[in-house]
Design a protein around this motif. Structure first.
Motif, short mmCIF file in Angstrom:
data_model
loop_
_atom_site.label_atom_id
_atom_site.label_comp_id
_atom_site.label_asym_id
_atom_site.label_seq_id
_atom_site.Cartn_x
_atom_site.Cartn_y
_atom_site.Cartn_z
N TYR A 70 0.75 -1.03 0.04
CA TYR A 70 0.07 0.05 0.17
C TYR A 70 0.91 1.35 -0.01
CZ TYR A 70 -3.78 -3.24 1.09
OH TYR A 70 -4.81 -4.24 1.25
N VAL A 71 0.30 2.24 -0.60
CA VAL A 71 1.25 3.59 -0.81
C VAL A 71 1.36 4.05 0.77
CG1 VAL A 71 0.94 5.85 -1.58
CG2 VAL A 71 0.21 4.19 -2.83
N SER A 72 2.52 4.21 1.27
CA SER A 72 2.74 4.58 2.58
C SER A 72 4.15 5.15 2.80
CB SER A 72 2.75 3.18 3.49
OG SER A 72 3.20 3.41 4.84
N THR A 73 4.08 6.24 3.47
CA THR A 73 5.45 7.05 3.87
C THR A 73 5.47 7.41 5.44
OG1 THR A 73 4.63 9.00 3.60
CG2 THR A 73 5.59 8.21 1.84
N GLY A 74 6.45 7.47 6.04
CA GLY A 74 6.67 7.74 7.64
C GLY A 74 6.14 6.52 8.17
N ALA A 75 5.78 6.49 9.54
CA ALA A 75 5.40 5.21 10.41
C ALA A 75 3.82 5.13 10.16
CB ALA A 75 5.74 5.69 11.80
N ALA A 107 0.10 4.98 10.61
CA ALA A 107 -0.54 5.21 11.89
C ALA A 107 -1.47 4.00 12.11
CB ALA A 107 -1.77 6.30 11.20
N PRO A 108 -1.71 3.69 13.52
CA PRO A 108 -2.38 2.63 13.89
C PRO A 108 -3.72 2.18 13.06
CG PRO A 108 -2.10 3.80 15.85
CD PRO A 108 -1.78 4.63 14.60
N GLY A 109 -3.75 1.06 12.45
CA GLY A 109 -5.07 0.40 11.70
C GLY A 109 -4.70 0.91 10.26
N GLU A 110 -3.51 1.61 9.77
CA GLU A 110 -3.40 2.13 8.60
C GLU A 110 -2.83 0.75 7.61
OE1 GLU A 110 -1.27 5.98 7.98
OE2 GLU A 110 -0.20 4.93 6.42
N LEU A 111 -3.35 0.52 6.33
CA LEU A 111 -2.63 -0.54 5.71
C LEU A 111 -1.61 -0.37 5.01
CD1 LEU A 111 -6.10 -1.51 3.91
CD2 LEU A 111 -5.01 -2.58 6.09
N PHE A 112 -0.43 -1.25 5.08
CA PHE A 112 0.79 -0.76 4.53
C PHE A 112 1.53 -2.34 3.82
CE2 PHE A 112 3.60 -2.61 7.56
CZ PHE A 112 2.95 -2.65 8.82
N TYR A 113 1.12 -3.24 4.49
CA TYR A 113 1.57 -4.56 3.69
C TYR A 113 0.63 -5.62 3.90
CZ TYR A 113 5.01 -8.16 2.35
OH TYR A 113 5.74 -8.94 1.51
N THR A 114 0.30 -6.60 2.83
CA THR A 114 -0.66 -7.42 3.00
C THR A 114 -0.34 -8.65 4.01
OG1 THR A 114 -1.56 -6.89 0.86
CG2 THR A 114 -1.96 -9.09 1.56
N ARG A 115 0.91 -8.78 4.42
CA ARG A 115 0.80 -9.94 5.29
C ARG A 115 0.63 -9.44 6.75
NH1 ARG A 115 5.37 -10.32 7.85
NH2 ARG A 115 6.60 -10.05 5.97
N ASN A 116 0.37 -7.80 6.91
CA ASN A 116 -0.23 -7.50 8.21
C ASN A 116 -1.69 -7.29 8.33
OD1 ASN A 116 2.63 -6.62 7.69
ND2 ASN A 116 2.57 -6.00 9.99
N ASP A 117 -2.30 -6.81 6.95
CA ASP A 117 -3.69 -6.42 7.27
C ASP A 117 -4.05 -6.05 6.08
OD1 ASP A 117 -6.17 -6.19 8.16
OD2 ASP A 117 -5.75 -4.69 9.27
N THR A 118 -5.24 -6.41 5.57
CA THR A 118 -5.77 -6.07 4.22
C THR A 118 -7.37 -5.76 4.33
OG1 THR A 118 -6.77 -8.13 3.27
CG2 THR A 118 -4.39 -7.76 3.12
N GLU A 119 -7.88 -4.84 3.55
CA GLU A 119 -9.41 -4.50 3.70
C GLU A 119 -10.40 -5.75 3.53
OE1 GLU A 119 -7.04 -3.74 1.26
OE2 GLU A 119 -7.69 -1.64 0.57
#
Ligand code: PLP
Length: 405
Positions: free
Chosen positions: A36-41, A43-55
């Motif tokens: 997922y498009v992502s810069t910086g740390a 935020a809690p609940g923000e999607l950034f990589y599919t092994r962690n979480d996906t919609e």
């Protein structure tokens, strides 16, 4: 979660839908993206990589939590076994696990493996025998800790004297696979909590339409979503549910670091299947009760197990604690194991296959697997009753039992 006052049959249809906005889709989109498009740390609940979480997981996880009455979203896993392995990771090193001797065979295999590695100690119990389970939770012995002839597995994997001390985890399956024993979950959960043990319930067989173990005292529920929840024998997927933030965080961390994640497509497909789970469970349970009743007294049958039968050892407890009796039947045909194999060979409509909980009726002789517990009768055929017309199911079973095909 969003509508706790609605019944599970309604929640199966309504939960996990996108927000109602003009022009919006009524179903969650299947998102196929590894990152997922992502810069910086993030935020809690923000999607950034599919092994962690996906919609795409989130829609299913929201729906499963609503169905099980969990206060937190479910966690999807790659399979039921991945969810079970995650649940076992909650046991502290060397902690004692009390588990039904007739748990799902692969879960038992995992427990034996962990016991052999000395990661856990294992005490196997007859989960229907509440007094024995309560005793085992406290000090590990079914009969004051003395090994008995029918506890070979427990004896094999416990250290000498290692059954001492309270249990760390109580495993519950109700009904058990494939013996259909019924646990008194509220009483066992209270006894487990009294000694500080966690309670995990595998609710695959019953489904939340029939029993919600979290409301009966379980800390964690695990599912093979592969079976009734998805319901079409077209995917493998698991889930774990809890209302405890700390437990959920540990299970989520396990999922991420072990990579035990569902594919987004499987999660999307499972939610599609879940929409009809109430209808499927209702129909398959009615079919199972009818088939079980007709099997009683059939000349080709030695014994029938289904909790709907008034004669069944689990009937009274299931009637008290569950909103149904499930769709799995145990049957022992005449002729021993060869008779059981002949039954499986002769059916034309029932599908000879392992697994269960699909729309199609299937059957198998469980002991064909060398790993199946030796206390499961050699001639036991497990029937998974589907949603076909019950007269067609019965005609096929009857001819196969009579050996006239
Ligand atoms: C099938 C099954 C499992 C394992 O689930 P998978 O999705 O096959 O990994 C666990 N528990 C029970 C009761 C099952 O029937």
């Amino acid at each position: 979660m969003t509508h706790p006052d609605l019944s599970p049959a309604t929640l199966a249809v309504t939960a996990g839908r996108p927000p109602r906005v003009q022009g919006g889709p009524v179903n969650p989109p299947l998102v196929l993206s590894s990152t997922y498009v992502s810069t910086g740390a993030p935020a809690p609940g923000e999607l950034f990589y599919t092994r962690n979480d996906t919609e795409t997981w989130r829609a299913l996880e929201t729906a499963l939590a609503a169905l099980e009455g969990a206060a937190l979203p479910a966690l999807g896993f790659a399979s039921g076994m991945a969810a079970i392995a995650a649940a076992f990771s909650l046991v502290p090193r060397g902690g004692r696990v009390v588990m039904p001797e007739h748990s799902y065979g692969v879960a038992l295999g995992l427990a034996h493996e962990l016991a052999a590695l000395k990661d856990i100690r294992l005490t196997l119990v007859d989960i229907a025998d509440t007094d024995a389970v309560v005793a085992a939770l406290g000090h590990g012995g079914r009969s004051s800790g003395a090994p008995t002839h029918d506890e070979p597995a427990a004896r094999e994997h416990d250290e000498p004297g290692g059954q001492d001390g309270p249990a760390a985890l109580l495993w519950i399956e109700t009904p058990t696979n494939p013996m259909l024993e019924i646990a008194d979950t509220p009483a066992l959960a209270a006894a487990a909590h009294a000694v500080g043990a966690l309670v995990v319930a595998d609710n695959t067989f019953a489904t939340p339409l029939v029993v919600r173990p979290l409301a009966q005292g379980a800390d964690v529920v695990v599912h093979s979503v592969t079976k009734y929840l998805a319901g079409h024998s077209d995917l493998v997927l698991g889930a774990a549910l809890t209302s405890d933030e700390a437990l959920r965080a540990r299970l989520a961390a396990y999922r991420t670091v072990h990579g035990a994640i569902p594919g987004p497509f499987e999660a999307w497909l499972a939610l599609r299947g879940l929409r009809t789970v109430a209808l499927r469970v209702e129909r398959s349970q009615a079919n199972a009760a009818e088939v079980a009743a007709r099997l009683v007294g059939h000349p080709g049958v030695v014994e029938v197990r289904h909790p709907s039968l008034p004669s069944d050892p689990g009937h009274a407890r299931a009637a008290r604690l569950m909103a149904g009796f499930g769709s799995i039947i145990g049957v022992r045909p005449v002729g021993g194991a060869p008779g059981a194999d002949a039954l499986v060979d002769r059916v034309r409509l029932w599908l000879p296959a392992t697994s269960l909980g699909g729309v199609e009726s299937s059957l198998e002789r469980r002991r064909r697997f060398a790993t199946e517990s030796l206390t499961v009768p050699d001639d036991l055929v497990r029937l998974s009753v589907g949603i076909e017309d019950v007269e067609d199911l019965w005609a096929d079973l009857d001819q196969a039992l009579r050996g006239r095909s």
